[in-house]
Design a protein around this motif. Structure first.
Motif, PDB file in Angstrom:
ATOM      1  N   MET A   8      48.811  19.532 -37.638  1.00 42.11           N
ATOM      2  CA  MET A   8      48.522  18.124 -37.487  1.00 42.11           C
ATOM      3  C   MET A   8      47.189  17.912 -36.782  1.00 42.11           C
ATOM      4  O   MET A   8      46.617  16.855 -36.905  1.00 42.11           O
ATOM      5  CB  MET A   8      49.629  17.449 -36.716  1.00 42.11           C
ATOM      6  CG  MET A   8      50.885  17.234 -37.509  1.00 42.11           C
ATOM      7  SD  MET A   8      51.564  15.728 -36.929  1.00 42.11           S
ATOM      8  CE  MET A   8      51.802  14.825 -38.365  1.00 42.11           C
ATOM      9  N   GLY A   9      46.753  18.850 -36.016  1.00 44.55           N
ATOM     10  CA  GLY A   9      45.450  18.734 -35.382  1.00 44.55           C
ATOM     11  C   GLY A   9      45.456  17.757 -34.224  1.00 44.55           C
ATOM     12  O   GLY A   9      46.148  17.923 -33.243  1.00 44.55           O
ATOM     13  N   ASP A  10      44.670  16.696 -34.345  1.00 44.33           N
ATOM     14  CA  ASP A  10      44.467  15.749 -33.253  1.00 44.33           C
ATOM     15  C   ASP A  10      45.309  14.486 -33.425  1.00 44.33           C
ATOM     16  O   ASP A  10      45.043  13.483 -32.805  1.00 44.33           O
ATOM     17  CB  ASP A  10      42.987  15.409 -33.177  1.00 44.33           C
ATOM     18  CG  ASP A  10      42.577  14.949 -31.803  1.00 44.33           C
ATOM     19  OD1 ASP A  10      43.283  15.265 -30.837  1.00 44.33           O
ATOM     20  OD2 ASP A  10      41.548  14.257 -31.706  1.00 44.33           O
ATOM     21  N   CYS A  11      46.338  14.529 -34.262  1.00 47.14           N
ATOM     22  CA  CYS A  11      47.189  13.364 -34.511  1.00 47.14           C
ATOM     23  C   CYS A  11      48.200  13.220 -33.377  1.00 47.14           C
ATOM     24  O   CYS A  11      48.974  14.133 -33.114  1.00 47.14           O
ATOM     25  CB  CYS A  11      47.893  13.504 -35.853  1.00 47.14           C
ATOM     26  SG  CYS A  11      48.926  12.083 -36.242  1.00 47.14           S
ATOM     27  N   LYS A  12      48.189  12.090 -32.689  1.00 44.80           N
ATOM     28  CA  LYS A  12      49.103  11.849 -31.580  1.00 44.80           C
ATOM     29  C   LYS A  12      49.795  10.502 -31.794  1.00 44.80           C
ATOM     30  O   LYS A  12      49.417   9.491 -31.214  1.00 44.80           O
ATOM     31  CB  LYS A  12      48.339  11.852 -30.265  1.00 44.80           C
ATOM     32  CG  LYS A  12      47.641  13.169 -29.988  1.00 44.80           C
ATOM     33  CD  LYS A  12      46.819  13.097 -28.734  1.00 44.80           C
ATOM     34  CE  LYS A  12      46.066  14.384 -28.535  1.00 44.80           C
ATOM     35  NZ  LYS A  12      45.177  14.316 -27.391  1.00 44.80           N
ATOM     36  N   PRO A  13      50.839  10.465 -32.628  1.00 51.39           N
ATOM     37  CA  PRO A  13      51.477   9.184 -32.937  1.00 51.39           C
ATOM     38  C   PRO A  13      52.169   8.550 -31.738  1.00 51.39           C
ATOM     39  O   PRO A  13      52.284   7.337 -31.664  1.00 51.39           O
ATOM     40  CB  PRO A  13      52.473   9.525 -34.041  1.00 51.39           C
ATOM     41  CG  PRO A  13      52.718  10.981 -33.910  1.00 51.39           C
ATOM     42  CD  PRO A  13      51.459  11.569 -33.337  1.00 51.39           C
ATOM     43  N   LEU A  14      52.630   9.361 -30.789  1.00 52.81           N
ATOM     44  CA  LEU A  14      53.300   8.799 -29.618  1.00 52.81           C
ATOM     45  C   LEU A  14      52.330   7.979 -28.780  1.00 52.81           C
ATOM     46  O   LEU A  14      52.673   6.898 -28.301  1.00 52.81           O
ATOM     47  CB  LEU A  14      53.917   9.918 -28.781  1.00 52.81           C
ATOM     48  CG  LEU A  14      54.765   9.474 -27.601  1.00 52.81           C
ATOM     49  CD1 LEU A  14      55.939   8.633 -28.081  1.00 52.81           C
ATOM     50  CD2 LEU A  14      55.260  10.671 -26.835  1.00 52.81           C
ATOM     51  N   GLY A  15      51.120   8.469 -28.618  1.00 49.16           N
ATOM     52  CA  GLY A  15      50.111   7.710 -27.886  1.00 49.16           C
ATOM     53  C   GLY A  15      49.779   6.405 -28.581  1.00 49.16           C
ATOM     54  O   GLY A  15      49.563   5.378 -27.937  1.00 49.16           O
ATOM     55  N   PHE A  16      49.759   6.429 -29.901  1.00 46.00           N
ATOM     56  CA  PHE A  16      49.500   5.210 -30.658  1.00 46.00           C
ATOM     57  C   PHE A  16      50.620   4.202 -30.446  1.00 46.00           C
ATOM     58  O   PHE A  16      50.371   3.018 -30.211  1.00 46.00           O
ATOM     59  CB  PHE A  16      49.350   5.543 -32.147  1.00 46.00           C
ATOM     60  CG  PHE A  16      49.145   4.335 -33.007  1.00 46.00           C
ATOM     61  CD1 PHE A  16      47.907   3.730 -33.065  1.00 46.00           C
ATOM     62  CD2 PHE A  16      50.191   3.813 -33.741  1.00 46.00           C
ATOM     63  CE1 PHE A  16      47.712   2.611 -33.857  1.00 46.00           C
ATOM     64  CE2 PHE A  16      50.011   2.697 -34.527  1.00 46.00           C
ATOM     65  CZ  PHE A  16      48.766   2.094 -34.591  1.00 46.00           C
ATOM     66  N   LEU A  17      51.869   4.654 -30.502  1.00 41.27           N
ATOM     67  CA  LEU A  17      53.007   3.742 -30.341  1.00 41.27           C
ATOM     68  C   LEU A  17      53.105   3.182 -28.929  1.00 41.27           C
ATOM     69  O   LEU A  17      53.446   2.017 -28.739  1.00 41.27           O
ATOM     70  CB  LEU A  17      54.307   4.458 -30.721  1.00 41.27           C
ATOM     71  CG  LEU A  17      54.471   4.782 -32.199  1.00 41.27           C
ATOM     72  CD1 LEU A  17      55.747   5.591 -32.418  1.00 41.27           C
ATOM     73  CD2 LEU A  17      54.487   3.518 -33.034  1.00 41.27           C
ATOM     74  N   ILE A  18      52.831   4.000 -27.928  1.00 37.31           N
ATOM     75  CA  ILE A  18      52.871   3.526 -26.544  1.00 37.31           C
ATOM     76  C   ILE A  18      51.743   2.532 -26.284  1.00 37.31           C
ATOM     77  O   ILE A  18      51.916   1.543 -25.585  1.00 37.31           O
ATOM     78  CB  ILE A  18      52.796   4.711 -25.557  1.00 37.31           C
ATOM     79  CG1 ILE A  18      54.075   5.533 -25.657  1.00 37.31           C
ATOM     80  CG2 ILE A  18      52.595   4.235 -24.134  1.00 37.31           C
ATOM     81  CD1 ILE A  18      54.038   6.816 -24.867  1.00 37.31           C
TER      82      ILE A  18
END
Length: 73
Positions: free
Chosen positions: A1-11
């Protein structure tokens, strides 16, 4: 996934929505400051007000990047 951080986006999403409202206010202030600085170019404070409004317009992007960078994985 590399640099994908969906949790940071959702928070960060609720805070980005608040920043979006502030950016709309900043856009209105920018338009008013630009018009006033064109009418009276001797007043330097209107140019500073317009620059502050531009930083408010960029605020949602900064907030989202900050939250995404905050999550370690």
């Amino acid at each position: 996934m590399g640099d994908c951080k969906p949790l940071g986006f959702l928070i960060g999403l609720p805070f980005a929505l608040v920043a979006l409202v502030l950016s709309l206010v900043g856009a209105v202030v920018w338009v008013i400051g630009t018009v006033l600085s064109c009418l009276c170019p001797c007043c330097i404070c209107f140019a500073g007000l317009a620059n502050f409004a531009v930083s408010l317009v960029k605020l949602p992007i900064k907030v989202m990047k900050w939250f995404i960078d905050l999550i370690p994985c």
